[in-house]
Write a protein that holds these residues in place. Sequence first.
Motif, PDB file in Angstrom:
ATOM      1  N   MET A  73      22.916 -12.561   2.530  1.00  0.00           N
ATOM      2  CA  MET A  73      21.607 -12.404   1.944  1.00  0.00           C
ATOM      3  C   MET A  73      20.640 -11.882   3.003  1.00  0.00           C
ATOM      4  O   MET A  73      20.715 -12.240   4.158  1.00  0.00           O
ATOM      5  N   SER A  74      19.737 -11.057   2.580  1.00  0.00           N
ATOM      6  CA  SER A  74      18.738 -10.486   3.470  1.00  0.00           C
ATOM      7  C   SER A  74      17.349 -10.718   2.882  1.00  0.00           C
ATOM      8  O   SER A  74      17.163 -10.597   1.676  1.00  0.00           O
ATOM      9  N   VAL A  75      16.392 -11.053   3.721  1.00  0.00           N
ATOM     10  CA  VAL A  75      15.024 -11.294   3.282  1.00  0.00           C
ATOM     11  C   VAL A  75      14.098 -10.385   4.070  1.00  0.00           C
ATOM     12  O   VAL A  75      14.240 -10.241   5.287  1.00  0.00           O
ATOM     13  N   THR A  76      13.152  -9.780   3.381  1.00  0.00           N
ATOM     14  CA  THR A  76      12.151  -8.945   4.020  1.00  0.00           C
ATOM     15  C   THR A  76      10.779  -9.473   3.643  1.00  0.00           C
ATOM     16  O   THR A  76      10.525  -9.762   2.480  1.00  0.00           O
ATOM     17  N   THR A  77       9.901  -9.612   4.617  1.00  0.00           N
ATOM     18  CA  THR A  77       8.525  -9.994   4.359  1.00  0.00           C
ATOM     19  C   THR A  77       7.666  -8.746   4.481  1.00  0.00           C
ATOM     20  O   THR A  77       7.743  -8.030   5.482  1.00  0.00           O
ATOM     21  N   THR A  78       6.873  -8.486   3.452  1.00  0.00           N
ATOM     22  CA  THR A  78       6.019  -7.304   3.441  1.00  0.00           C
ATOM     23  C   THR A  78       4.597  -7.722   3.127  1.00  0.00           C
ATOM     24  O   THR A  78       4.355  -8.351   2.102  1.00  0.00           O
ATOM     25  N   PRO A  79       3.639  -7.386   3.987  1.00  0.00           N
ATOM     26  CA  PRO A  79       2.247  -7.682   3.648  1.00  0.00           C
ATOM     27  C   PRO A  79       1.852  -6.973   2.351  1.00  0.00           C
ATOM     28  O   PRO A  79       2.200  -5.809   2.145  1.00  0.00           O
ATOM     29  N   HIS A  80       1.147  -7.699   1.474  1.00  0.00           N
ATOM     30  CA  HIS A  80       0.664  -7.145   0.208  1.00  0.00           C
ATOM     31  C   HIS A  80      -0.850  -7.270   0.228  1.00  0.00           C
ATOM     32  O   HIS A  80      -1.385  -8.375   0.172  1.00  0.00           O
ATOM     33  N   LEU A  81      -1.537  -6.145   0.341  1.00  0.00           N
ATOM     34  CA  LEU A  81      -2.982  -6.131   0.463  1.00  0.00           C
ATOM     35  C   LEU A  81      -3.644  -5.928  -0.892  1.00  0.00           C
ATOM     36  O   LEU A  81      -3.168  -5.130  -1.701  1.00  0.00           O
ATOM     37  N   ASN A  82      -4.718  -6.637  -1.110  1.00  0.00           N
ATOM     38  CA  ASN A  82      -5.472  -6.530  -2.354  1.00  0.00           C
ATOM     39  C   ASN A  82      -6.790  -5.823  -2.092  1.00  0.00           C
ATOM     40  O   ASN A  82      -7.474  -6.114  -1.099  1.00  0.00           O
ATOM     41  N   PHE A  83      -7.157  -4.920  -2.991  1.00  0.00           N
ATOM     42  CA  PHE A  83      -8.380  -4.151  -2.872  1.00  0.00           C
ATOM     43  C   PHE A  83      -9.118  -4.180  -4.199  1.00  0.00           C
ATOM     44  O   PHE A  83      -8.586  -4.610  -5.220  1.00  0.00           O
ATOM     45  N   ARG A  84     -10.320  -3.668  -4.201  1.00  0.00           N
ATOM     46  CA  ARG A  84     -11.095  -3.531  -5.427  1.00  0.00           C
ATOM     47  C   ARG A  84     -11.471  -2.057  -5.555  1.00  0.00           C
ATOM     48  O   ARG A  84     -12.534  -1.631  -5.139  1.00  0.00           O
ATOM     49  N   GLY A  85     -10.527  -1.275  -6.060  1.00  0.00           N
ATOM     50  CA  GLY A  85     -10.785   0.133  -6.318  1.00  0.00           C
ATOM     51  C   GLY A  85     -10.512   1.082  -5.171  1.00  0.00           C
ATOM     52  O   GLY A  85     -10.712   2.289  -5.317  1.00  0.00           O
ATOM     53  N   THR A  86     -10.035   0.591  -4.038  1.00  0.00           N
ATOM     54  CA  THR A  86      -9.780   1.480  -2.895  1.00  0.00           C
ATOM     55  C   THR A  86      -8.316   1.464  -2.431  1.00  0.00           C
ATOM     56  O   THR A  86      -8.008   1.970  -1.351  1.00  0.00           O
ATOM     57  N   ALA A  87      -7.430   0.896  -3.224  1.00  0.00           N
ATOM     58  CA  ALA A  87      -6.022   0.797  -2.809  1.00  0.00           C
ATOM     59  C   ALA A  87      -5.399   2.168  -2.573  1.00  0.00           C
ATOM     60  O   ALA A  87      -4.665   2.356  -1.598  1.00  0.00           O
ATOM     61  N   LYS A  88      -5.673   3.146  -3.417  1.00  0.00           N
ATOM     62  CA  LYS A  88      -5.068   4.474  -3.250  1.00  0.00           C
ATOM     63  C   LYS A  88      -5.528   5.111  -1.942  1.00  0.00           C
ATOM     64  O   LYS A  88      -4.710   5.655  -1.183  1.00  0.00           O
ATOM     65  N   ALA A  89      -6.817   5.034  -1.645  1.00  0.00           N
ATOM     66  CA  ALA A  89      -7.322   5.598  -0.387  1.00  0.00           C
ATOM     67  C   ALA A  89      -6.710   4.874   0.806  1.00  0.00           C
ATOM     68  O   ALA A  89      -6.340   5.507   1.806  1.00  0.00           O
ATOM     69  N   ALA A  90      -6.580   3.551   0.718  1.00  0.00           N
ATOM     70  CA  ALA A  90      -5.970   2.782   1.806  1.00  0.00           C
ATOM     71  C   ALA A  90      -4.503   3.174   1.977  1.00  0.00           C
ATOM     72  O   ALA A  90      -4.048   3.406   3.106  1.00  0.00           O
ATOM     73  N   LEU A  91      -3.763   3.272   0.893  1.00  0.00           N
ATOM     74  CA  LEU A  91      -2.351   3.655   0.974  1.00  0.00           C
ATOM     75  C   LEU A  91      -2.197   5.060   1.553  1.00  0.00           C
ATOM     76  O   LEU A  91      -1.298   5.304   2.368  1.00  0.00           O
ATOM     77  N   ASP A  92      -3.060   5.979   1.140  1.00  0.00           N
ATOM     78  CA  ASP A  92      -3.010   7.337   1.691  1.00  0.00           C
ATOM     79  C   ASP A  92      -3.236   7.309   3.200  1.00  0.00           C
ATOM     80  O   ASP A  92      -2.548   7.991   3.958  1.00  0.00           O
ATOM     81  N   PHE A  93      -4.210   6.497   3.635  1.00  0.00           N
ATOM     82  CA  PHE A  93      -4.493   6.387   5.066  1.00  0.00           C
ATOM     83  C   PHE A  93      -3.304   5.797   5.812  1.00  0.00           C
ATOM     84  O   PHE A  93      -2.865   6.333   6.841  1.00  0.00           O
ATOM     85  N   TYR A  94      -2.743   4.695   5.308  1.00  0.00           N
ATOM     86  CA  TYR A  94      -1.605   4.062   5.976  1.00  0.00           C
ATOM     87  C   TYR A  94      -0.404   5.010   6.009  1.00  0.00           C
ATOM     88  O   TYR A  94       0.343   5.044   6.991  1.00  0.00           O
ATOM     89  N   HIS A  95      -0.232   5.789   4.961  1.00  0.00           N
ATOM     90  CA  HIS A  95       0.849   6.779   4.939  1.00  0.00           C
ATOM     91  C   HIS A  95       0.630   7.833   6.021  1.00  0.00           C
ATOM     92  O   HIS A  95       1.575   8.258   6.691  1.00  0.00           O
ATOM     93  N   SER A  96      -0.636   8.245   6.230  1.00  0.00           N
ATOM     94  CA  SER A  96      -0.920   9.228   7.277  1.00  0.00           C
ATOM     95  C   SER A  96      -0.648   8.667   8.670  1.00  0.00           C
ATOM     96  O   SER A  96      -0.305   9.409   9.583  1.00  0.00           O
ATOM     97  N   VAL A  97      -0.791   7.350   8.831  1.00  0.00           N
ATOM     98  CA  VAL A  97      -0.548   6.703  10.120  1.00  0.00           C
ATOM     99  C   VAL A  97       0.940   6.475  10.356  1.00  0.00           C
ATOM    100  O   VAL A  97       1.481   6.807  11.413  1.00  0.00           O
ATOM    101  N   PHE A  98       1.610   5.888   9.370  1.00  0.00           N
ATOM    102  CA  PHE A  98       2.981   5.422   9.557  1.00  0.00           C
ATOM    103  C   PHE A  98       4.047   6.350   8.989  1.00  0.00           C
ATOM    104  O   PHE A  98       5.231   6.163   9.264  1.00  0.00           O
TER     105      PHE A  98
END
Length: 141
Positions: free
Chosen positions: A1-26
């Motif tokens: 069995m394998s377990v992965t922990t992934t941070p799950h961030l909550n936003f109010r209307g800015t999740a797409k912009a945040a995801l786009d930014f994180y994608h540009s970084v990582f």
Amino acid sequence: MSVTTTPHLNFRGTAKAALDFYHSVFGGQLIAFTNEQAFSVERPDEAQQIKFGQVIGDDGFQIMAYDVPASLSYDQGDRSSFVSVRGDSVDEITSLWAKLSVGSTVLSDLAPSAFSPAYGMLKDAFGVVWVLDVAVAYAPA
């Protein structure tokens, strides 16, 4: 069995912009599934907000995010959590720091510390606090 922990961030209307930014970084893969695509629109102005989103980097980095609907309470809080990114080298962390710090407020400059060759903390434009450092092996107590 394998377990992965992934941070799950909550936003109010800015999740797409945040995801786009994180994608540009990582880099890697970006998934952004809207309320409309999920047939889960509570309010027309929230149709394009994110129901499920994630960035999966080629190096193993993972983060998830979504937009909390207006029908639910939302309070980002102050220092409710940090997202920690640990790398194997100063060069690797310095490169990520340079990208992630764009538009961010530096809380602690990236510099050598008592416990790492490079450690820094910043709050990005989306209110998320990030801690970046070089991982160092520690002897068990």
